[in-house]
Design a protein around this motif. Structure first.
Motif, PDB file in Angstrom:
ATOM      1  N   ALA A  81       0.843  -1.191   0.000  1.00  0.00           N
ATOM      2  CA  ALA A  81       0.000   0.000   0.000  1.00  0.00           C
ATOM      3  C   ALA A  81       0.884   1.249   0.000  1.00  0.00           C
ATOM      4  CB  ALA A  81      -0.916  -0.008   1.218  1.00  0.00           C
ATOM      5  N   TRP A 111      -3.009   1.150  -4.278  1.00  0.00           N
ATOM      6  CA  TRP A 111      -4.084   0.966  -3.319  1.00  0.00           C
ATOM      7  C   TRP A 111      -4.148  -0.490  -2.881  1.00  0.00           C
ATOM      8  CZ3 TRP A 111      -7.801   4.064  -6.941  1.00  0.00           C
ATOM      9  CH2 TRP A 111      -7.610   5.425  -6.730  1.00  0.00           C
ATOM     10  N   SER A 112      -4.787  -0.731  -1.750  1.00  0.00           N
ATOM     11  CA  SER A 112      -4.835  -2.094  -1.211  1.00  0.00           C
ATOM     12  C   SER A 112      -5.515  -3.069  -2.167  1.00  0.00           C
ATOM     13  CB  SER A 112      -5.559  -2.093   0.147  1.00  0.00           C
ATOM     14  OG  SER A 112      -4.766  -1.435   1.123  1.00  0.00           O
ATOM     15  N   SER A 113      -6.540  -2.599  -2.881  1.00  0.00           N
ATOM     16  CA  SER A 113      -7.215  -3.469  -3.853  1.00  0.00           C
ATOM     17  C   SER A 113      -6.259  -3.874  -4.969  1.00  0.00           C
ATOM     18  CB  SER A 113      -8.434  -2.765  -4.442  1.00  0.00           C
ATOM     19  OG  SER A 113      -8.052  -1.578  -5.116  1.00  0.00           O
ATOM     20  N   VAL A 116      -3.898  -6.684  -3.664  1.00  0.00           N
ATOM     21  CA  VAL A 116      -4.534  -8.001  -3.701  1.00  0.00           C
ATOM     22  C   VAL A 116      -4.516  -8.553  -5.126  1.00  0.00           C
ATOM     23  CG1 VAL A 116      -6.703  -9.234  -3.369  1.00  0.00           C
ATOM     24  CG2 VAL A 116      -5.976  -7.548  -1.692  1.00  0.00           C
ATOM     25  N   VAL A 129      -1.147  -4.534   3.100  1.00  0.00           N
ATOM     26  CA  VAL A 129      -2.393  -3.821   2.829  1.00  0.00           C
ATOM     27  C   VAL A 129      -2.874  -3.110   4.084  1.00  0.00           C
ATOM     28  CG1 VAL A 129      -3.107  -5.376   0.966  1.00  0.00           C
ATOM     29  CG2 VAL A 129      -3.736  -5.915   3.321  1.00  0.00           C
ATOM     30  N   HIS A 132      -9.660  -3.075   6.191  1.00  0.00           N
ATOM     31  CA  HIS A 132     -10.366  -4.354   6.124  1.00  0.00           C
ATOM     32  C   HIS A 132     -10.228  -4.917   4.710  1.00  0.00           C
ATOM     33  CE1 HIS A 132     -12.017  -3.496  10.070  1.00  0.00           C
ATOM     34  NE2 HIS A 132     -12.451  -2.326   9.622  1.00  0.00           N
ATOM     35  N   THR A 133      -9.391  -5.912   4.570  1.00  0.00           N
ATOM     36  CA  THR A 133      -9.138  -6.529   3.262  1.00  0.00           C
ATOM     37  C   THR A 133      -9.513  -7.998   3.315  1.00  0.00           C
ATOM     38  OG1 THR A 133      -7.303  -4.998   2.826  1.00  0.00           O
ATOM     39  CG2 THR A 133      -7.390  -7.019   1.509  1.00  0.00           C
ATOM     40  N   GLU A 134     -10.357  -8.407   2.381  1.00  0.00           N
ATOM     41  CA  GLU A 134     -10.743  -9.811   2.303  1.00  0.00           C
ATOM     42  C   GLU A 134      -9.599 -10.620   1.690  1.00  0.00           C
ATOM     43  OE1 GLU A 134     -13.414 -11.299   3.430  1.00  0.00           O
ATOM     44  OE2 GLU A 134     -14.266  -9.431   4.221  1.00  0.00           O
ATOM     45  N   TRP A 135      -9.133 -11.617   2.445  1.00  0.00           N
ATOM     46  CA  TRP A 135      -8.045 -12.468   1.950  1.00  0.00           C
ATOM     47  C   TRP A 135      -8.159 -13.840   2.596  1.00  0.00           C
ATOM     48  CZ3 TRP A 135      -4.907 -12.587  -1.960  1.00  0.00           C
ATOM     49  CH2 TRP A 135      -3.819 -13.455  -1.956  1.00  0.00           C
ATOM     50  N   LYS A 139      -2.597 -14.338   6.591  1.00  0.00           N
ATOM     51  CA  LYS A 139      -2.810 -12.919   6.901  1.00  0.00           C
ATOM     52  C   LYS A 139      -2.236 -12.625   8.276  1.00  0.00           C
ATOM     53  CE  LYS A 139      -6.502  -9.426   6.817  1.00  0.00           C
ATOM     54  NZ  LYS A 139      -7.959  -9.211   6.632  1.00  0.00           N
ATOM     55  N   SER A 174     -10.288   2.529  -1.192  1.00  0.00           N
ATOM     56  CA  SER A 174     -10.296   1.811   0.081  1.00  0.00           C
ATOM     57  C   SER A 174     -11.461   2.293   0.941  1.00  0.00           C
ATOM     58  CB  SER A 174      -8.971   2.040   0.825  1.00  0.00           C
ATOM     59  OG  SER A 174      -8.934   3.364   1.320  1.00  0.00           O
TER      60      SER A 174
END
Length: 279
Positions: A81, A111-113, A116, A129, A132-135, A139, A174
């Protein structure tokens, strides 16, 4: 032939048969046979030298492979990021390259997206990242930094209700922007009187530092040396109401790579030193 057969733990007939097979493979007579033993032909001398060179090269490669088990080699591919890449990662990488000078680094920021996506596309071994990042893979939580309202004039959070100074906001893909919006709605019944929205957090910071307006910034962006009022966003329930988490993510297989394992160790050492980055 007898001495050679003994060294190779072969019978003389078996060794003789093997030499004939080798000559057949090269398509040339490699030795002249006599009662005194074997004498290499010109072609045999070339093949013998080739064998000597091959054995030497094999030993050299073996030594390289052995050294790789005790040293960190290869390219470390990081996707990070931007805010972390600008403010925290350089210190980590400085330690990493000092400890492991033979490793190479490839760095992508965004960006964090986007981080990913880089992992999905195989462009990076690991990602760093924010929020709140879905992974679904590995993690690891690195640190949590707090958010502050910063301004040259305002001294209390409640001062935003009476000021005409603009609220400078950073908006990206984000959830940072949405979190600040939600915090504002929890505390105030109306929107800021004036607003300025930018797409880079560094722009937001510089505008606040230059007195254009006030902003809410994460502590990772603040060194503590800025000549500006830094107001913590707190309530009675918790010391810091608005925080931002940083995570290290990647596929499990990537964490088995020696250069990744070494980098993770350095990252975790730095992360342990953090409570509030501005301190």
């Amino acid at each position: 032939m007898r001495k050679a057969a003994e060294r190779l733990f072969l019978s003389q007939p078996a060794l003789s048969q093997r030499l004939q097979s080798i000559e057949k493979e090269w398509g040339a007579q490699l030795f002249l046979r006599s009662q005194k033993g074997l004498t290499a032909t010109p072609a045999g001398e070339i093949v013998i030298q080739f064998a000597i060179d091959t054995i030497a090269k094999q030993e050299e490669i073996f030594e390289i492979i052995q050294s790789m088990t005790s040293k960190v080699h290869g390219t470390l591919k990081i996707a990070c990021a931007s805010i972390v890449g600008q403010n925290w990662l350089p210190m980590v990488l400085k330690d990493f390259v000092t400890k492991y000078p033979e490793a190479k680094i490839s760095l992508i920021t965004g960006w964090s997206s986007e981080i990913v996506k880089s992992l999905y596309d195989g462009e990076a071994h690991i990602g760093i990242v924010r929020g709140h990042t879905e992974w679904k893979g590995t993690k690891v939580h690195l640190f949590r930094d707090t958010l502050y309202l910063v301004d040259q004039e305002l001294k209390e959070v409640e001062d935003v209700l009476s000021t005409d100074r603009p609220f400078i906001q950073f908006k990206s893909d984000s959830n940072y922007y949405q979190e600040i919006q939600a915090w504002w709605q929890r505390h105030f019944s109306s929107s800021p009187r004036r607003q300025i929205t930018v797409d880079q957090i560094e722009t937001c910071k510089q505008m606040a530092l230059n007195g254009i307006g006030y902003a809410i910034l994460p502590s990772i962006t603040l060194s503590g040396l800025e000549k500006i009022n830094k107001i913590p966003l707190t309530n009675q329930a918790e010391e810091f109401e608005l925080t931002r988490d940083t995570w290290l993510i990647g596929y499990e297989s990537a964490f088995e790579l020696r250069q990744v394992e070494a980098f993770v160790n350095v990252v975790e050492e730095h992360a342990k030193r953090l409570h509030d980055y501005s301190n």
